[in-house]
Write a protein that holds these residues in place. Structure first.
Motif, PDB file in Angstrom:
ATOM      1  N   LEU A   1       0.859  -1.180   0.000  1.00 17.23           N
ATOM      2  CA  LEU A   1       0.000   0.000   0.000  1.00 17.23           C
ATOM      3  C   LEU A   1       0.895   1.229   0.000  1.00 17.23           C
ATOM      4  CD1 LEU A   1      -1.351  -2.196   2.315  1.00 17.23           C
ATOM      5  CD2 LEU A   1      -3.270  -0.700   1.760  1.00 17.23           C
ATOM      6  N   SER A   2       0.678   2.106  -0.972  1.00 15.44           N
ATOM      7  CA  SER A   2       1.460   3.329  -1.079  1.00 15.44           C
ATOM      8  C   SER A   2       0.629   4.499  -0.580  1.00 15.44           C
ATOM      9  CB  SER A   2       1.865   3.579  -2.532  1.00 15.44           C
ATOM     10  OG  SER A   2       2.627   2.507  -3.029  1.00 15.44           O
ATOM     11  N   GLY A   3       1.278   5.370   0.175  1.00 17.80           N
ATOM     12  CA  GLY A   3       0.587   6.533   0.704  1.00 17.80           C
ATOM     13  C   GLY A   3       1.320   7.818   0.391  1.00 17.80           C
ATOM     14  N   SER A   4       0.785   8.921   0.872  1.00 16.83           N
ATOM     15  CA  SER A   4       1.378  10.225   0.602  1.00 16.83           C
ATOM     16  C   SER A   4       2.699  10.417   1.316  1.00 16.83           C
ATOM     17  CB  SER A   4       0.404  11.333   1.007  1.00 16.83           C
ATOM     18  OG  SER A   4       0.029  11.196   2.379  1.00 16.83           O
ATOM     19  N   THR A   5       2.958   9.623   2.364  1.00 16.71           N
ATOM     20  CA  THR A   5       4.210   9.791   3.113  1.00 16.71           C
ATOM     21  C   THR A   5       5.011   8.506   3.251  1.00 16.71           C
ATOM     22  OG1 THR A   5       3.110   9.395   5.251  1.00 16.71           O
ATOM     23  CG2 THR A   5       3.212  11.683   4.459  1.00 16.71           C
ATOM     24  N   GLY A   6       4.542   7.383   2.701  1.00 15.86           N
ATOM     25  CA  GLY A   6       5.294   6.148   2.871  1.00 15.86           C
ATOM     26  C   GLY A   6       4.644   4.964   2.199  1.00 15.86           C
ATOM     27  N   ARG A   7       5.129   3.792   2.552  1.00 17.53           N
ATOM     28  CA  ARG A   7       4.667   2.557   1.917  1.00 17.53           C
ATOM     29  C   ARG A   7       4.685   1.425   2.928  1.00 17.53           C
ATOM     30  NH1 ARG A   7       7.532  -0.707  -2.957  1.00 17.53           N
ATOM     31  NH2 ARG A   7       9.353  -0.071  -1.780  1.00 17.53           N
ATOM     32  N   ILE A   8       3.697   0.511   2.822  1.00 15.58           N
ATOM     33  CA  ILE A   8       3.618  -0.700   3.627  1.00 15.58           C
ATOM     34  C   ILE A   8       3.712  -1.897   2.682  1.00 15.58           C
ATOM     35  CG2 ILE A   8       2.111  -2.154   5.046  1.00 15.58           C
ATOM     36  CD1 ILE A   8       0.937   0.409   6.231  1.00 15.58           C
ATOM     37  N   MET A   9       4.558  -2.865   3.037  1.00  6.05           N
ATOM     38  CA  MET A   9       4.732  -4.058   2.198  1.00  6.05           C
ATOM     39  C   MET A   9       4.615  -5.309   3.060  1.00  6.05           C
ATOM     40  SD  MET A   9       8.006  -2.528   0.201  1.00  6.05           S
ATOM     41  CE  MET A   9       8.437  -1.702   1.726  1.00  6.05           C
ATOM     42  N   LEU A  10       4.008  -6.338   2.498  1.00  2.00           N
ATOM     43  CA  LEU A  10       3.802  -7.582   3.229  1.00  2.00           C
ATOM     44  C   LEU A  10       3.854  -8.751   2.257  1.00  2.00           C
ATOM     45  CD1 LEU A  10       3.129  -8.608   6.106  1.00  2.00           C
ATOM     46  CD2 LEU A  10       0.716  -8.480   5.496  1.00  2.00           C
ATOM     47  N   ASP A  11       4.618  -9.783   2.604  1.00  2.00           N
ATOM     48  CA  ASP A  11       4.719 -10.998   1.795  1.00  2.00           C
ATOM     49  C   ASP A  11       3.925 -12.135   2.432  1.00  2.00           C
ATOM     50  OD1 ASP A  11       6.395  -9.909  -0.155  1.00  2.00           O
ATOM     51  OD2 ASP A  11       8.168 -10.232   1.076  1.00  2.00           O
ATOM     52  N   ARG A  12       3.720 -13.187   1.642  1.00  2.00           N
ATOM     53  CA  ARG A  12       3.018 -14.390   2.093  1.00  2.00           C
ATOM     54  C   ARG A  12       1.648 -14.044   2.665  1.00  2.00           C
ATOM     55  NH1 ARG A  12       7.109 -18.628   4.890  1.00  2.00           N
ATOM     56  NH2 ARG A  12       5.571 -20.042   3.967  1.00  2.00           N
ATOM     57  N   VAL A  13       0.907 -13.242   1.913  1.00  2.00           N
ATOM     58  CA  VAL A  13      -0.331 -12.686   2.449  1.00  2.00           C
ATOM     59  C   VAL A  13      -1.538 -13.595   2.267  1.00  2.00           C
ATOM     60  CG1 VAL A  13       0.425 -10.304   2.227  1.00  2.00           C
ATOM     61  CG2 VAL A  13      -0.741 -11.390   0.301  1.00  2.00           C
ATOM     62  N   PHE A  14      -1.508 -14.522   1.296  1.00  2.00           N
ATOM     63  CA  PHE A  14      -2.702 -15.308   0.998  1.00  2.00           C
ATOM     64  C   PHE A  14      -2.656 -16.729   1.543  1.00  2.00           C
ATOM     65  CE2 PHE A  14      -2.677 -12.315  -2.780  1.00  2.00           C
ATOM     66  CZ  PHE A  14      -3.619 -11.465  -2.220  1.00  2.00           C
ATOM     67  N   THR A  15      -1.487 -17.338   1.594  1.00  2.00           N
ATOM     68  CA  THR A  15      -1.403 -18.742   2.017  1.00  2.00           C
ATOM     69  C   THR A  15      -0.311 -18.965   3.058  1.00  2.00           C
ATOM     70  OG1 THR A  15       0.071 -19.237   0.156  1.00  2.00           O
ATOM     71  CG2 THR A  15      -2.295 -19.565  -0.208  1.00  2.00           C
ATOM     72  N   PRO A  16      -0.252 -18.173   4.117  1.00  2.00           N
ATOM     73  CA  PRO A  16       0.802 -18.394   5.110  1.00  2.00           C
ATOM     74  C   PRO A  16       0.533 -19.647   5.930  1.00  2.00           C
ATOM     75  CG  PRO A  16      -0.722 -16.751   5.912  1.00  2.00           C
ATOM     76  CD  PRO A  16      -1.144 -17.067   4.504  1.00  2.00           C
ATOM     77  N   PRO A  17       1.570 -20.427   6.251  1.00  2.00           N
ATOM     78  CA  PRO A  17       1.370 -21.545   7.183  1.00  2.00           C
ATOM     79  C   PRO A  17       1.039 -21.012   8.573  1.00  2.00           C
ATOM     80  CG  PRO A  17       3.697 -21.253   6.691  1.00  2.00           C
ATOM     81  CD  PRO A  17       2.957 -20.333   5.771  1.00  2.00           C
ATOM     82  N   ALA A  18       0.452 -21.870   9.378  1.00  2.00           N
ATOM     83  CA  ALA A  18       0.006 -21.443  10.701  1.00  2.00           C
ATOM     84  C   ALA A  18       1.149 -20.958  11.579  1.00  2.00           C
ATOM     85  CB  ALA A  18      -0.738 -22.585  11.385  1.00  2.00           C
ATOM     86  N   SER A  19       2.356 -21.433  11.344  1.00  2.00           N
ATOM     87  CA  SER A  19       3.511 -21.054  12.164  1.00  2.00           C
ATOM     88  C   SER A  19       4.175 -19.762  11.712  1.00  2.00           C
ATOM     89  CB  SER A  19       4.551 -22.177  12.151  1.00  2.00           C
ATOM     90  OG  SER A  19       4.997 -22.435  10.823  1.00  2.00           O
ATOM     91  N   HIS A  20       3.749 -19.236  10.574  1.00  2.00           N
ATOM     92  CA  HIS A  20       4.420 -18.066   9.988  1.00  2.00           C
ATOM     93  C   HIS A  20       4.115 -16.795  10.778  1.00  2.00           C
ATOM     94  CE1 HIS A  20       5.986 -15.271   7.067  1.00  2.00           C
ATOM     95  NE2 HIS A  20       4.803 -14.715   6.917  1.00  2.00           N
ATOM     96  N   GLN A  21       5.149 -16.052  11.132  1.00  2.00           N
ATOM     97  CA  GLN A  21       4.986 -14.744  11.765  1.00  2.00           C
ATOM     98  C   GLN A  21       5.159 -13.667  10.689  1.00  2.00           C
ATOM     99  OE1 GLN A  21       7.753 -15.539  15.403  1.00  2.00           O
ATOM    100  NE2 GLN A  21       6.212 -14.061  16.080  1.00  2.00           N
ATOM    101  N   PRO A  22       4.090 -13.007  10.306  1.00  2.00           N
ATOM    102  CA  PRO A  22       4.183 -12.007   9.241  1.00  2.00           C
ATOM    103  C   PRO A  22       5.094 -10.846   9.632  1.00  2.00           C
ATOM    104  CG  PRO A  22       1.898 -12.608   9.692  1.00  2.00           C
ATOM    105  CD  PRO A  22       2.710 -13.189  10.799  1.00  2.00           C
ATOM    106  N   VAL A  23       5.807 -10.344   8.654  1.00  2.00           N
ATOM    107  CA  VAL A  23       6.679  -9.186   8.856  1.00  2.00           C
ATOM    108  C   VAL A  23       6.169  -8.048   7.979  1.00  2.00           C
ATOM    109  CG1 VAL A  23       9.013  -8.260   8.705  1.00  2.00           C
ATOM    110  CG2 VAL A  23       8.651 -10.660   9.376  1.00  2.00           C
ATOM    111  N   VAL A  24       5.677  -7.004   8.605  1.00  2.00           N
ATOM    112  CA  VAL A  24       5.195  -5.819   7.896  1.00  2.00           C
ATOM    113  C   VAL A  24       6.348  -4.833   7.787  1.00  2.00           C
ATOM    114  CG1 VAL A  24       3.530  -3.932   7.884  1.00  2.00           C
ATOM    115  CG2 VAL A  24       2.877  -6.160   8.814  1.00  2.00           C
ATOM    116  N   ARG A  25       6.666  -4.447   6.559  1.00  2.00           N
ATOM    117  CA  ARG A  25       7.729  -3.466   6.335  1.00  2.00           C
ATOM    118  C   ARG A  25       7.100  -2.102   6.061  1.00  2.00           C
ATOM    119  NH1 ARG A  25       9.093  -7.571   3.001  1.00  2.00           N
ATOM    120  NH2 ARG A  25       9.056  -6.312   1.099  1.00  2.00           N
TER     121      ARG A  25
END
Length: 320
Positions: free
Chosen positions: A235-259
């Motif tokens: 997601l791009s905004g007027s002052t920055g950006r948020i990025m996230l991988d493995r968004v649709f099929t993460p395994p149950a043990s996966h800890q998402p990392v939001v950049r």
């Protein structure tokens, strides 16, 4: 609860989630062949049933999960509803908005739960991202992009049979579309679409879409099965950006990392692991047992079906 069809997704994801859910008892598993049904019930319990229609006749089944190929969903949803069964069905619910709307209306008329399984919506990472956006982490939202791509499948895979599996667009191209609806709202216009279609078997193999909402915020979406594996959004905004991988099929043990990136600022936020399959299975079971209202999900299903149809109608098809 019973399973109508011994698909790979049932073996790997749905049945383990059913077996772990205290509110669900696996009553039966049906396949076109007794041998396959026997293999599934040996692993997960329940009665092995040869034939889908035979399963729907059972009095000990009050709900079914349908993981059949996409263009078989409509027939078996209707037959299950006619048999008085609640239904959880893999996405897409059907191949058209009209058929989806008819089946949603039929479920309401019968007082039955009908849930389209876009399971990623039940993962907490997306609520965390929406909160970051709402709290101004990247300023005003200016754009959304998402991709779901996978490597080629073996010849004979159901996705290569457009009259049954529907091709890559129906099978998993809907994930980025649903994510765009989730973040940009329900009124999205189709600006441009290009699909790559294989000449030999007629299936759509990949594609790119440009959509936008009423405020002119664009969604750049892509999908395909002739790529490396990728499931992501940003997601791009007027002052920055948020990025996230493995968004649709993460395994149950996966800890998402939001950049999160802003000028002179880089941040990584590690979110808790979550089990989207357990969450959606629990939500479905509670709705069946308590009469819970899933009409907000119905609205999302209908918006999705209408938008997918408009995307398909607007697509420029390039054959190769």
């Amino acid at each position: 609860m019973a399973v109508l069809g011994c698909a790979d997704i049932a073996w790997r994801r749905a049945l383990p989630a059913m077996a772990a859910e205290p509110l669900v008892e696996i009553a039966a598993i049906a396949s076109r062949t007794q041998k396959k049904a026997d293999r599934f019930t040996a692993a997960f319990g329940g009665v092995a049933v040869e034939g889908y229609a035979e399963l729907l006749e059972r009095d000990d089944v009050d709900a079914v999960y349908i993981p059949l190929p996409a263009l078989m969903h409509g027939e078996w949803i209707e037959r299950a509803l006619d048999a008085g069964k609640h239904v959880m069905v893999e996405k897409p619910m059907t191949g058209s908005h009209a058929e989806t709307a008819r089946l949603v209306a039929l479920a309401h008329e019968r007082g039955l739960v009908l849930l389209e399984n876009f399971m990623f919506l039940y993962h907490s990472q997306h609520a965390a991202v929406r909160k970051l956006v709402a709290d101004g982490a990247i300023g005003d939202l200016r754009g959304f992009s998402s991709a779901f791509t996978i490597p080629p499948k073996p010849l004979g895979d159901i996705r290569y049979l457009p009259d049954i599996g529907g091709g890559a667009f129906l099978d998993f191209g809907g994930y980025p579309v649903r994510a765009a609806l989730h973040f940009l709202g329900g009124d999205l216009d189709v600006v441009g679409v290009v699909f790559r279609q294989d000449r030999d078997h007629g299936a759509v193999m990949s594609g790119s879409m440009l959509l936008c909402n009423a405020a002119g915020v664009p969604a750049r979406l892509s999908f395909g099965m002739e790529h490396s594996y990728r499931t992501s959004y940003s997601l791009s905004g007027s002052t920055g950006r948020i990025m996230l991988d493995r968004v649709f099929t993460p395994p149950a043990s996966h800890q998402p990392v939001v950049r999160v990136e802003r000028q002179d600022h880089r941040e990584e936020i590690v979110l808790p692991a979550d089990h989207q399959w357990a969450n959606v299975m629990g939500a479905f079971a509670r709705a069946v047992l308590t009469g819970g209202d899933l009409r907000s999900q119905d609205e999302g299903t209908l918006r999705q079906a209408a938008l997918m149809e408009r995307v398909l109608a607007a697509a420029r098809i390039v054959r190769f």
